[in-house]
Enzyme design. Structure first.
Site, PDB file in Angstrom:
ATOM      1  N   ASP A  12      -8.355   2.530  -3.311  1.00  0.00           N
ATOM      2  CA  ASP A  12      -7.813   2.249  -1.983  1.00  0.00           C
ATOM      3  C   ASP A  12      -6.680   3.211  -1.668  1.00  0.00           C
ATOM      4  O   ASP A  12      -5.946   3.661  -2.551  1.00  0.00           O
ATOM      5  CB  ASP A  12      -7.275   0.812  -1.904  1.00  0.00           C
ATOM      6  CG  ASP A  12      -8.360  -0.223  -2.164  1.00  0.00           C
ATOM      7  OD1 ASP A  12      -9.510   0.039  -1.792  1.00  0.00           O
ATOM      8  OD2 ASP A  12      -8.033  -1.281  -2.734  1.00  0.00           O
ATOM      9  N   SER A  48       9.917 -25.875  31.745  1.00  0.00           N
ATOM     10  CA  SER A  48       9.256 -27.127  32.095  1.00  0.00           C
ATOM     11  C   SER A  48       9.746 -27.625  33.459  1.00  0.00           C
ATOM     12  O   SER A  48       9.657 -26.897  34.446  1.00  0.00           O
ATOM     13  CB  SER A  48       9.483 -28.151  30.981  1.00  0.00           C
ATOM     14  OG  SER A  48       8.684 -29.287  31.136  1.00  0.00           O
ATOM     15  N   ASP A  86       2.723  12.770   2.860  1.00  0.00           N
ATOM     16  CA  ASP A  86       3.796  12.775   1.871  1.00  0.00           C
ATOM     17  C   ASP A  86       4.001  11.392   1.263  1.00  0.00           C
ATOM     18  O   ASP A  86       4.704  11.242   0.272  1.00  0.00           O
ATOM     19  CB  ASP A  86       5.116  13.226   2.519  1.00  0.00           C
ATOM     20  CG  ASP A  86       5.072  14.691   2.933  1.00  0.00           C
ATOM     21  OD1 ASP A  86       4.165  15.400   2.454  1.00  0.00           O
ATOM     22  OD2 ASP A  86       5.928  15.103   3.737  1.00  0.00           O
ATOM     23  N   ASP A 112       5.160  13.227   8.079  1.00  0.00           N
ATOM     24  CA  ASP A 112       3.788  13.508   7.661  1.00  0.00           C
ATOM     25  C   ASP A 112       3.361  12.398   6.709  1.00  0.00           C
ATOM     26  O   ASP A 112       3.890  12.265   5.604  1.00  0.00           O
ATOM     27  CB  ASP A 112       3.715  14.867   6.962  1.00  0.00           C
ATOM     28  CG  ASP A 112       2.276  15.290   6.670  1.00  0.00           C
ATOM     29  OD1 ASP A 112       1.391  14.404   6.654  1.00  0.00           O
ATOM     30  OD2 ASP A 112       2.051  16.485   6.459  1.00  0.00           O
TER      31      ASP A 112
END
Length: 474
Positions: free
Chosen positions: A448, A207, A440, A437
């Site tokens: 989902d 400021s 895994d 990976d």
């Protein structure tokens, strides 16, 4: 080059400098807005506004207000000192500097001339394990004062703000020299005696303190024997911008103070939207707080005269939000002109408010958008363009609106949900545990896809299978 990269320090050097500058700036306020910050986080600006304001004035059992002497408040002054020392900085005393000007019991230095008597600055040092001084930090305080003289000091600072906007020509540029000319000479002499140069000095402020940073940079070639000409200058929420390229000016686009003056001149846009880009400044960082998100609060015109807009100006909002940008996995992809949305909602508002780019009170945003979540449970909505979304540590819900987004999950990112994930999106996991990976760690639950790393997981709603394309794990 990252959004806060400075001079030729490189990304890591710039990030270290920015973190130091932020730590020094936050210390300069001595936790003065702690009561408001805690009250706002707990109660917000909606129905909880009265409780927020009470917290700002008198604090609570876990916060310090601006009225001194409330016995059940915590020791906020100690917390401020502990925080800056944890960042590696220790205050340097007036006696060490051989300085005879006004200093209070905290070690804060006050302006040397009558018209600048309410200006305040901190001087700190960074030392190695053997006690050798490595760097000096100079932190200018903004428009406020110590609790015991908050009103009178703030009035004096407001007068300085007005003089910078309307007063004598070059008032803003000369501010630091008029307020602290002798102190800055003592600091330069002391630094030289310790084998340091101006390159070893970090100058920061918020400021009005940011105005002082820009002023000191403007004066650095002509005053103090040029000692500070190569110092590092980082200003937060400054209304002014230096005439040169020495200062990194950082602020929120919806902060009514940031860049309010065109250089150091008042214009009609200073009272409204003043979003003109400057080469030395960040231009499109948004503090997505309760005010910015609320249609009701935005009925009144955006202006420096509209007090509710100042919630985006408070130091604590800078300390937390800007640090999250600095630590973001997207940091290197952000530039000075990138649109960056930082989640700063209160707890009540966070439960039902989507963090997104509303592009309010500003020039039109262009290009990619980065959205940085909080440590809470955020609702984040991408736009129609290519967005880069980082939820943070909470249990976040992210809504895809374009199919060209990158979602970043770093470390302990919580149990998140991505609604509307599309094949053109990309998931990026960094600092996760286990195999590199993702297959895994992926399984189908109720139609989902859930990718889980220990306690952390991402549920891709509506996605029953996922190929390796668009997945990055590091």
């Amino acid at each position: 080059m990252g959004i806060f990269d400075y001079k030729n320090l490189g990304t890591e050097g710039s990030k270290a400098l920015f973190a130091d500058a932020m730590a020094i700036t936050m210390y300069s306020y001595h936790n003065l807005d702690n009561g408001f910050a805690v009250g706002y986080q707990n109660h917000g600006l909606g129905l909880g506004l009265p409780a927020t304001l009470v917290g700002a004035l008198i604090g609570s059992g876990n916060s310090q207000g601006v009225i001194p002497g409330i016995p059940w408040n915590p020791d906020s002054e100690k917390a401020a000192l502990d925080a800056v020392q944890a960042a590696g900085w220790t205050p340097i005393s007036a006696s060490t500097l051989g300085y005879n000007g006004k200093v209070d019991a905290r070690g804060t230095f006050f302006g040397e001339k009558i018209a600048y008597g309410t200006a305040q600055v901190e001087v700190l040092g960074k030392y190695d394990d053997a006690g050798k001084l490595l760097e000096i930090g100079i932190g200018f305080r903004g428009t406020s004062g110590p609790r015991e003289s908050l009103i009178t000091d703030s009035i004096g600072d407001v007068i300085s703000d007005l003089l910078a906007a309307f007063g004598p020509k070059h008032y803003a540029q000369n501010y630091a020299g008029e307020a602290f000319g002798n102190l800055l000479k003592n600091i330069a002499d002391y630094a030289s005696a310790q084998g340091l140069s101006g390159k070893d000095v970090v100058v920061s402020g918020h400021s009005l303190g940011g105005l002082a940073v820009n002023s000191m940079a403007d004066l650095s070639d002509s005053k103090w024997s040029g000692f500070y000409k190569d110092s590092n200058y980082v200003a937060y929420a400054s209304p002014t911008q230096s005439a040169g390229d020495k200062v990194l000016n950082v602020g929120y686009e919806n902060d009514p103070v940031f860049r309010a003056l065109d250089g150091s001149s008042f214009t009609l846009s200073s009272l409204g939207v003043h979003d003109k880009p400057h080469e030395s400044s960040t231009d499109n960082i948004v503090s997505f707080n309760d005010h910015y998100a609320s249609t009701l609060w935005n009925v009144l015109p955006f202006s420096i005269l509209n007090l509710p807009t100042w919630v985006s100006h408070l130091p604590t909002g800078y300390g937390d939000g800007m640090t999250r940008i600095l630590d973001s996995g997207f940091y290197d992809q952000m530039t000075r002109d990138s649109t960056v949305i930082v989640a700063n909602l209160s707890d009540p508002a966070r439960a039902n408010t989507w963090v997104q780019d509303l592009n309010r009170n500003a020039e039109a945003h262009k290009g990619n958008t980065f959205i940085i979540g909080s440590d809470g449970n955020d609702l984040i909505k991408g736009g129609r363009g290519a967005d880069f979304i980082e939820g943070g540590k909470g249990n976040d819900t992210i809504r895809d609106s374009s199919g060209h987004n990158t979602f970043l999950f770093s470390g302990q990112f919580g149990n998140d949900r991505v609604i509307g994930y599309q094949a053109t999106d990309k998931l990026v996991f960094t600092d996760v545990q286990g195999s590199t990976d993702y297959r895994d760690h992926a399984k189908v639950v109720g139609g989902d896809t859930v990718i889980s790393f220990g306690a952390d997981s991402v549920t891709l709603v509506g996605v029953s299978s996922l190929s390796g394309e668009g997945i990055v794990i590091s």
